[in-house]
Design a protein around this motif. Sequence first.
Motif, PDB file in Angstrom:
ATOM      1  N   GLN A  27     -10.985   3.800  -8.016  1.00 22.67           N
ATOM      2  CA  GLN A  27     -11.222   2.477  -7.427  1.00 22.67           C
ATOM      3  C   GLN A  27     -12.102   1.630  -8.342  1.00 22.67           C
ATOM      4  O   GLN A  27     -11.802   0.455  -8.601  1.00 22.67           O
ATOM      5  N   TYR A  45      -7.977   0.010  -3.838  1.00 20.50           N
ATOM      6  CA  TYR A  45      -8.198   0.343  -2.427  1.00 20.50           C
ATOM      7  C   TYR A  45      -7.807   1.789  -2.124  1.00 20.50           C
ATOM      8  O   TYR A  45      -8.501   2.503  -1.401  1.00 20.50           O
ATOM      9  N   GLY A  61      -5.867  -3.549   2.060  1.00 19.69           N
ATOM     10  CA  GLY A  61      -7.070  -2.820   2.462  1.00 19.69           C
ATOM     11  C   GLY A  61      -7.886  -3.490   3.536  1.00 19.69           C
ATOM     12  O   GLY A  61      -8.853  -2.891   4.036  1.00 19.69           O
ATOM     13  N   GLU A 105       0.825  -1.207   0.000  1.00 24.25           N
ATOM     14  CA  GLU A 105       0.000   0.000   0.000  1.00 24.25           C
ATOM     15  C   GLU A 105       0.860   1.258   0.000  1.00 24.25           C
ATOM     16  O   GLU A 105       0.524   2.255  -0.653  1.00 24.25           O
TER      17      GLU A 105
END
Length: 531
Positions: free
Chosen positions: A104, A97, A129, A48
């Motif tokens: 998204q 995410y 996520g 992420e």
Amino acid sequence: MSSRSRRHPPGDSARDGRPPSDEVSAIFDDMLRHARELLAVRSPLDAELIVSEILGSWWGHRIGEGEVEEVIGEALVDHAGRAGTPAALALLTGISYLGTTRQQAKAERAALALMDRGVARPGWADRVGAVAHEECYVSRDVYGDQDSIICTYTYGGEERHALVVLVDRNKAAPAGDGDAPACGMVRDAWVSSQVGKLLDHCRREGRTNPLMRFEQLDPRDTRAVLQRALAFTNETVDPPVNDNFGSYHAFLRARVRALPPGGRTPLPEPYGRDRRAKIAVSFLASDEAEELSDRSAALRCVDRIIDYGCAHDFGRPLRVSPIKCEMFLLDWLPRKVLLSPTEQEAVPHVLAAWVRWAGRQTGLPEEGVRATLDAIWDATTKFAEAYRDPSAFGLERELVDRLLPDGELEALPRRAFALPFLSGKHRLSGRHGSIDLSTLDPADPDDRRVMLEFEHPGATAEHLDAHERLTERLWNGDPPQLWETAQALLDVGYERHEILHKLIDVLDRCGADSAELVKSLRVLRHEAPPE
């Protein structure tokens, strides 16, 4: 993406689904090469953060009226879908995410299409996520200048980590359209996996440092505060954020969304005219104000201090801090307020007395009061240098006072533009019929009408009415974009009278539609220079 890889944002030719230019494709290919790192990591947290870094490479830029984050982000999603590589699928998985709502949805559709074609998914894909929030805390200084908000999360009880968000509460957005103002601006964010050490350090500092506090927060209220503070950052042109903030922006946005909804942001206390007057009277009657010799100047100065705290410090007139006092003396007063010579001399002393009095009212530790007083005395010499009385530039004080009966210093140039009677050839003197022009008050609408008649001899009533409407708006700064547009046109070479008529045309065309007026002024600001 590292700072050496960051480029200017590409154009929006790909927004409607068309393939981007070769130059834009090369930039996106560079991002996909960077996305190969996603294939080497195992942790969803690491994945992420890498995706957030890629998405942040264009954060804060603008393309015309479009938001680069939407335009370029969606084009990158299209490009990754066409690339069809495992790295492209990994990037799309992260964007599904971390992206905006539109990004998204597009990324999820593109990722499903690649999976249907048999492209391999990264090992962390099922966990990205899938975070659960734990607790929220704040480490804040006693002045109320800034908060370090700490939110902790886990992936199903594993990989506990903390998001730390720095909120500058000296930066407060004014309310608009009925919304509550932002109670600060996000200026930095970072992530720590050493959650225990971080919290222990903050607790220890809260116990041992008299100028720091450490408290637990309601996650719902934390979400509400961070959403407003982040929105303020996003809406500000060139916000004063940390150099690496863009890399964390998408991650921060997603983690804020992971907090529970339903919270409330604190609202500023209402301070009407009567309440402000009572505060001023209480201060002037206090022991701290006893040594102020010029009571009249002190009253005018303390009114400014209270007004600044109410209007520009989130309704906190009694809050004092070194930073706030420096901003008041060195930034706000020199730009905003016309002070008399006695007020210029008195204001540092009044502010120092106010700090001692307000500090006692709010329970500010003695260490905080002393630090704030030290900041005032350090700034006093700089204030004398920073504050420039308009009379020092050859403008007669009496004329300046006529244009600024409200003391709003920043209004001087636009009012002088609307009623240019300060210099020799424009000087209001002599008589106009039975009227002595030197006695006219430009703040009085009737007198302004006479001035306009003097400037436009023989003009029709309709023509004068149009100039009068524009002059009133410029006098009041309504809307601010009106004067901004006039300045832009001056900069490219238009004469004053040409500009006035261009502005009148826009006002007549837009009527009472304020949104259309602002839009039309924006277009006019970019008009080509005269031949």
